[in-house]
Motif scaffolding. Structure first.
Motif, PDB file in Angstrom:
ATOM      1  N   LYS A 154      11.743 142.238  71.670  1.00 17.47           N
ATOM      2  CA  LYS A 154      12.729 143.267  72.156  1.00 17.47           C
ATOM      3  C   LYS A 154      12.614 143.558  73.589  1.00 17.47           C
ATOM      4  CE  LYS A 154      12.974 145.306  67.471  1.00 17.47           C
ATOM      5  NZ  LYS A 154      12.571 146.649  66.610  1.00 17.47           N
ATOM      6  N   LEU A 155      11.339 143.515  73.802  1.00 19.57           N
ATOM      7  CA  LEU A 155      10.927 143.689  75.296  1.00 19.57           C
ATOM      8  C   LEU A 155       9.969 142.572  75.770  1.00 19.57           C
ATOM      9  CD1 LEU A 155      10.227 145.688  77.827  1.00 19.57           C
ATOM     10  CD2 LEU A 155       8.403 146.492  76.459  1.00 19.57           C
ATOM     11  N   ILE A 156      10.545 142.210  76.928  1.00 16.89           N
ATOM     12  CA  ILE A 156       9.541 140.959  77.610  1.00 16.89           C
ATOM     13  C   ILE A 156       8.914 141.746  78.943  1.00 16.89           C
ATOM     14  CG2 ILE A 156       9.397 138.759  78.987  1.00 16.89           C
ATOM     15  CD1 ILE A 156      11.474 137.675  76.747  1.00 16.89           C
ATOM     16  N   ILE A 157       7.577 141.505  79.011  1.00 21.31           N
ATOM     17  CA  ILE A 157       6.794 141.990  80.175  1.00 21.31           C
ATOM     18  C   ILE A 157       6.544 140.676  81.031  1.00 21.31           C
ATOM     19  CG2 ILE A 157       4.863 142.861  81.093  1.00 21.31           C
ATOM     20  CD1 ILE A 157       4.709 144.599  78.507  1.00 21.31           C
ATOM     21  N   LEU A 158       7.043 140.541  82.228  1.00 16.57           N
ATOM     22  CA  LEU A 158       6.967 139.455  83.300  1.00 16.57           C
ATOM     23  C   LEU A 158       5.831 139.908  84.362  1.00 16.57           C
ATOM     24  CD1 LEU A 158      10.795 138.180  83.348  1.00 16.57           C
ATOM     25  CD2 LEU A 158       8.903 137.334  81.815  1.00 16.57           C
ATOM     26  N   ASP A 159       4.875 139.200  84.457  1.00 15.11           N
ATOM     27  CA  ASP A 159       3.924 139.479  85.602  1.00 15.11           C
ATOM     28  C   ASP A 159       4.123 138.398  86.403  1.00 15.11           C
ATOM     29  OD1 ASP A 159       2.092 140.415  87.226  1.00 15.11           O
ATOM     30  OD2 ASP A 159       0.445 140.600  85.700  1.00 15.11           O
ATOM     31  N   GLU A 160       4.599 138.534  87.597  1.00 19.71           N
ATOM     32  CA  GLU A 160       4.642 137.621  88.808  1.00 19.71           C
ATOM     33  C   GLU A 160       5.459 136.084  88.461  1.00 19.71           C
ATOM     34  OE1 GLU A 160       4.430 138.598  91.775  1.00 19.71           O
ATOM     35  OE2 GLU A 160       2.822 139.917  91.991  1.00 19.71           O
ATOM     36  N   PRO A 161       6.454 136.168  87.886  1.00 16.59           N
ATOM     37  CA  PRO A 161       7.183 134.905  87.407  1.00 16.59           C
ATOM     38  C   PRO A 161       7.268 133.977  88.484  1.00 16.59           C
ATOM     39  CG  PRO A 161       8.736 136.686  87.347  1.00 16.59           C
ATOM     40  CD  PRO A 161       7.484 137.295  87.686  1.00 16.59           C
ATOM     41  N   SER A 162       7.561 134.220  89.890  1.00 15.33           N
ATOM     42  CA  SER A 162       7.937 133.367  90.705  1.00 15.33           C
ATOM     43  C   SER A 162       6.854 133.002  91.612  1.00 15.33           C
ATOM     44  CB  SER A 162       8.831 134.001  91.551  1.00 15.33           C
ATOM     45  OG  SER A 162       8.219 134.840  92.792  1.00 15.33           O
ATOM     46  N   LEU A 163       5.525 133.437  91.270  1.00 14.05           N
ATOM     47  CA  LEU A 163       4.105 133.157  92.004  1.00 14.05           C
ATOM     48  C   LEU A 163       3.927 131.480  92.212  1.00 14.05           C
ATOM     49  CD1 LEU A 163       1.854 134.646  93.384  1.00 14.05           C
ATOM     50  CD2 LEU A 163       0.635 134.486  91.246  1.00 14.05           C
ATOM     51  N   GLY A 164       3.922 131.014  93.264  1.00 12.95           N
ATOM     52  CA  GLY A 164       3.519 129.767  93.675  1.00 12.95           C
ATOM     53  C   GLY A 164       4.530 128.723  93.290  1.00 12.95           C
ATOM     54  N   LEU A 165       5.901 129.057  92.938  1.00 10.14           N
ATOM     55  CA  LEU A 165       7.092 128.273  92.744  1.00 10.14           C
ATOM     56  C   LEU A 165       7.607 127.903  93.964  1.00 10.14           C
ATOM     57  CD1 LEU A 165       8.314 129.695  89.249  1.00 10.14           C
ATOM     58  CD2 LEU A 165       6.441 128.119  89.677  1.00 10.14           C
ATOM     59  N   ALA A 166       8.389 126.768  93.886  1.00 12.88           N
ATOM     60  CA  ALA A 166       9.409 126.199  94.878  1.00 12.88           C
ATOM     61  C   ALA A 166      10.737 127.182  95.003  1.00 12.88           C
ATOM     62  CB  ALA A 166       9.636 124.889  94.814  1.00 12.88           C
ATOM     63  N   PRO A 167      11.133 127.400  95.963  1.00 14.89           N
ATOM     64  CA  PRO A 167      12.390 128.106  96.223  1.00 14.89           C
ATOM     65  C   PRO A 167      13.436 127.688  94.847  1.00 14.89           C
ATOM     66  CG  PRO A 167      11.561 127.793  98.091  1.00 14.89           C
ATOM     67  CD  PRO A 167      10.651 126.840  97.347  1.00 14.89           C
ATOM     68  N   VAL A 168      13.760 126.452  94.862  1.00 18.23           N
ATOM     69  CA  VAL A 168      14.648 126.015  93.802  1.00 18.23           C
ATOM     70  C   VAL A 168      14.195 126.590  92.539  1.00 18.23           C
ATOM     71  CG1 VAL A 168      13.824 123.783  93.781  1.00 18.23           C
ATOM     72  CG2 VAL A 168      16.139 124.281  93.031  1.00 18.23           C
ATOM     73  N   MET A 169      12.867 126.696  91.886  1.00 17.91           N
ATOM     74  CA  MET A 169      12.527 126.929  90.782  1.00 17.91           C
ATOM     75  C   MET A 169      12.352 128.349  90.748  1.00 17.91           C
ATOM     76  SD  MET A 169      11.506 125.604  87.911  1.00 17.91           S
ATOM     77  CE  MET A 169      11.334 123.855  88.477  1.00 17.91           C
ATOM     78  N   VAL A 170      12.279 129.251  91.741  1.00 18.81           N
ATOM     79  CA  VAL A 170      12.540 130.492  91.742  1.00 18.81           C
ATOM     80  C   VAL A 170      13.969 130.948  91.240  1.00 18.81           C
ATOM     81  CG1 VAL A 170      12.382 132.648  93.075  1.00 18.81           C
ATOM     82  CG2 VAL A 170      10.606 130.932  93.527  1.00 18.81           C
ATOM     83  N   ASP A 171      14.774 130.301  91.812  1.00 20.79           N
ATOM     84  CA  ASP A 171      16.105 130.640  91.503  1.00 20.79           C
ATOM     85  C   ASP A 171      16.410 130.054  89.824  1.00 20.79           C
ATOM     86  OD1 ASP A 171      16.759 131.397  94.099  1.00 20.79           O
ATOM     87  OD2 ASP A 171      17.748 129.244  94.824  1.00 20.79           O
TER      88      ASP A 171
END
Length: 233
Positions: A154-171
């Motif tokens: 019901k609740l997801i905790i996300l810690d730095e999901p974009s860390l180290g990713l290429a810009p297209v993957m961040v999107d």
């Protein structure tokens, strides 16, 4: 849905969290922003039961989680995607996904949910038998998110999901975060890209040295001169 009240966490003599109080309402995306060492990950770990607070309380849907073991917290409907993803590199993609679903008994719905994550991330289906450690960083983040989804939280905790990713993957990752929210899952987000985090959330808390210094709607904080100067450039 989630309430943290006057939370204090220590690592030995280091006072990492100094009386944190905050809440996450059902259906929201709430973000925590702040510099490295501000205590954001410590707060997430305390909510997940990975570190024990010395004082204060964590309440989820009216139940006190403060002394509950991490596996019991997962069973209550909280999934944590940690910084660095922490997938099982020596297991296949499919085996990692199965770990996410290990507590579930609803086999028919589970089959549907596997199909759903493969729709979100088709590359994972194509690489289902591949060892997870051979995936790219972006693919590993997809796997970590999918593993969390399969615990049916019901609740997801996300810690730095974009860390180290290429810009297209961040999107791609943030597109999926939006889809998760639309599916009715509440999200508590820590993200190094403060502008992106504020754009993706309804409310935000700004942390400094173990304390919350500013809180409010994300839209308001995007226009706050202090926040812009310190975190948005």
């Amino acid at each position: 849905m989630l309430k943290v009240a006057d939370l204090h966490v220590y690592y030995g003599n280091v006072h990492a969290l100094k009386g944190i109080s905050m809440e996450v309402r059902q259906g929201e995306v709430v973000t925590l922003i702040g510099a490295n060492g501000a205590g954001k990950s410590s707060l997430l770990k305390a909510i997940s039961g990975l570190v024990r607070p010395k004082e204060g309380s964590i309440t989820y849907e009216g139940e006190d989680l403060t002394r509950l073991a991490p596996d019991k917290i997962v069973s209550r409907g909280i999934a944590h995607v940690p910084e660095g993803r922490r997938i099982f590199t020596n297991l296949s993609v499919m085996e990692n996904l199965m770990v996410g679903a290990y507590q579930r008994k609803d086999k028919r719905q589970l089959k549907h949910d596997y199909e759903e994550v493969f729709t979100l991330f088709p590359i994972l289906q194509a690489r289902a038998e591949q060892m997870a450690g051979t995936l790219s960083g972006g693919e590993q983040q997809m796997l970590a998110l999918s593993r969390a989804i399969l615990s049916k939280p019901k609740l997801i905790i996300l810690d730095e999901p974009s860390l180290g990713l290429a810009p297209v993957m961040v999107d791609t990752v943030f597109d999926v975060i939006e889809k998760i929210r639309k599916n009715g899952i509440t999200i508590l987000l820590v993200e190094q890209n403060a502008h992106l985090a504020l754009e993706a959330s309804e409310r935000a808390y700004v942390m400094e040295t173990g304390e919350i210094k500013i809180s409010g709607s994300s839209r308001t904080l995007l226009q706050d001169n202090k926040v812009v100067e310190a975190y948005l450039g």
